[in-house]
Design an enzyme around this catalytic site. Structure first.
Site, mmCIF file in Angstrom:
data_model
loop_
_atom_site.group_PDB
_atom_site.id
_atom_site.type_symbol
_atom_site.label_atom_id
_atom_site.label_comp_id
_atom_site.label_asym_id
_atom_site.label_seq_id
_atom_site.Cartn_x
_atom_site.Cartn_y
_atom_site.Cartn_z
ATOM 1 N N ASP A 67 -15.288 33.975 12.056
ATOM 2 C CA ASP A 67 -15.196 34.762 13.280
ATOM 3 C C ASP A 67 -14.024 34.323 14.164
ATOM 4 O O ASP A 67 -13.407 33.281 13.936
ATOM 5 C CB ASP A 67 -16.515 34.694 14.061
ATOM 6 C CG ASP A 67 -17.149 33.297 14.037
ATOM 7 O OD1 ASP A 67 -16.436 32.319 13.787
ATOM 8 O OD2 ASP A 67 -18.363 33.204 14.275
ATOM 9 N N ASN A 136 -29.770 30.966 19.167
ATOM 10 C CA ASN A 136 -30.594 32.170 19.058
ATOM 11 C C ASN A 136 -30.730 32.624 17.604
ATOM 12 O O ASN A 136 -31.165 33.747 17.344
ATOM 13 C CB ASN A 136 -29.996 33.298 19.908
ATOM 14 C CG ASN A 136 -28.554 33.614 19.514
ATOM 15 O OD1 ASN A 136 -28.049 33.089 18.527
ATOM 16 N ND2 ASN A 136 -27.912 34.482 20.274
ATOM 17 N N HIS A 138 -28.181 32.985 15.483
ATOM 18 C CA HIS A 138 -27.032 33.712 14.931
ATOM 19 C C HIS A 138 -26.346 32.901 13.836
ATOM 20 O O HIS A 138 -26.364 31.673 13.843
ATOM 21 C CB HIS A 138 -26.052 34.178 16.024
ATOM 22 C CG HIS A 138 -25.191 33.121 16.647
ATOM 23 N ND1 HIS A 138 -24.759 33.195 17.954
ATOM 24 C CD2 HIS A 138 -24.662 31.966 16.156
ATOM 25 C CE1 HIS A 138 -23.998 32.142 18.210
ATOM 26 N NE2 HIS A 138 -23.927 31.388 17.157
ATOM 27 N N GLU A 143 -25.355 38.346 16.241
ATOM 28 C CA GLU A 143 -26.344 38.049 17.257
ATOM 29 C C GLU A 143 -27.668 38.766 16.935
ATOM 30 O O GLU A 143 -27.678 39.726 16.154
ATOM 31 C CB GLU A 143 -25.822 38.536 18.618
ATOM 32 C CG GLU A 143 -24.515 37.865 19.063
ATOM 33 C CD GLU A 143 -24.712 36.458 19.618
ATOM 34 O OE1 GLU A 143 -25.500 35.673 19.050
ATOM 35 O OE2 GLU A 143 -24.056 36.129 20.616
HETATM 36 C C1 F6R Z 1 -18.754 29.464 14.485
HETATM 37 C C2 F6R Z 1 -19.912 30.307 14.303
HETATM 38 C C3 F6R Z 1 -21.196 30.059 15.016
HETATM 39 C C4 F6R Z 1 -21.578 28.592 15.144
HETATM 40 C C5 F6R Z 1 -22.878 28.447 15.930
HETATM 41 C C6 F6R Z 1 -23.268 26.995 16.110
HETATM 42 O O1 F6R Z 1 -17.684 29.908 13.676
HETATM 43 O O2 F6R Z 1 -19.827 31.228 13.587
HETATM 44 O O3 F6R Z 1 -22.236 30.735 14.329
HETATM 45 O O4 F6R Z 1 -21.720 28.040 13.870
HETATM 46 O O5 F6R Z 1 -22.725 29.033 17.185
HETATM 47 O O6 F6R Z 1 -22.308 26.377 16.916
HETATM 48 P P1 F6R Z 1 -22.380 24.812 17.211
HETATM 49 O O7 F6R Z 1 -22.092 24.132 15.931
HETATM 50 O O8 F6R Z 1 -21.289 24.581 18.234
HETATM 51 O O9 F6R Z 1 -23.747 24.533 17.730
#
Ligand code: F6R
Length: 241
Positions: A67, A136, A138, A143
């Site tokens: 992303d 959440n 994701h 989301e």
């Molecule tokens: C990042 C992504 C997100 C993160 C998720 C967890 O490229 O796609 O899904 O993996 O938000 O983020 P952290 O590791 O910062 O808790």
């Protein structure tokens, strides 16, 4: 689904990096799907160490990231492109033309999504996709929603995600409300998936992802249906089991 419980974040990073290294050893010209965020930082550090010790060669590897924020140029310190350069791309022998992220600056949303999806397909899809887990549920920036999105798309970030990620931005900076993300289908088409989860604040959502109903309200729950998923979680992330 294979589950590895690591003692702590260091062990999680080592175990996950070893699985990625094994993928590169088995298929030196593999396609790696990569993630950003705080969880994979230790994994990338460990991969860089293996590279510096001469144990890992990225010269034939291709990467596709999950992303990117919409509206942030690659030079912006909070863009995912910048993160990847700092954490991995500039520290190993990956060829610059072998690393790919959605172009957050392309205002033509449909074109960008179609191009990114076509690029991944033209590479033959991911051999291994690394994932973190949002608070959440994701994965990528898919989301909670009322449907699973099959392809790369633009998504409006939820309050929960904005709260989690705002900490990386300067207080006066505007936080991008939208992002480009691989779809759930784009992720599921990867031949292998490696989900890494760390910390007590992820324990409840990890339990829902692994043992709850498969529902787009908990996007990561779809991983229950993939034939080759490895979850590496530290003991803190398994706290409430
Ligand atoms: C990042 C992504 C997100 C993160 C998720 C967890 O490229 O796609 O899904 O993996 O938000 O983020 P952290 O590791 O910062 O808790």
């Amino acid at each position: 689904m294979q589950f590895i419980m690591a003692e702590d974040y260091e062990e999680l990073s080592r175990r996950a990096a070893n699985l990625i290294a094994a993928q590169i050893w088995m298929k030196p010209d593999c396609v790696l799907g990569l993630a950003t965020g705080s969880t994979p930082v230790g994994v990338y550090r460990r991969l860089v160490t293996l590279y510096r010790k001469g144990e890992l060669d990225f010269s034939a590897v291709t990467t596709v990231n999950l992303d990117e924020y919409q509206g942030l140029p690659a030079e912006h310190k909070q863009s995912y492109a910048y993160f990847m350069h700092q954490q991995l791309f500039d520290l190993v022998n990956l060829r610059p033309d072998h690393t790919h992220l959605p172009d957050g600056m392309n205002p033509e949303t449909e074109e960008e999504c179609a191009d990114y999806e076509a690029l991944i397909q033209s590479l033959g899809g991911q051999d291994l996709q690394l994932l973190g887990l949002g608070h959440n549920g994701h994965i990528g920036f898919n989301e909670p929603s009322d449907r699973f999105c099959p392809y790369t798309h633009a998504v409006q970030l939820t309050e929960r995600t904005i709260r989690a990620n705002r900490r990386f931005f300067d207080p006066e900076e505007t936080f991008p409300g939208w992002a480009y993300t691989m779809g759930i289908g784009t992720i599921l088409r990867s031949r292998k998936i490696l989900l890494i989860v760390s910390g007590t604040e992820k324990a409840d959502i990890l339990r829902q992802v692994l043992y709850g109903p498969v529902t787009p309200q908990v996007p990561g729950s779809i991983l229950q249906l993939h034939p080759d998923v490895t979850v590496v979680a530290d003991s803190a992330a398994c706290a409430c089991w």
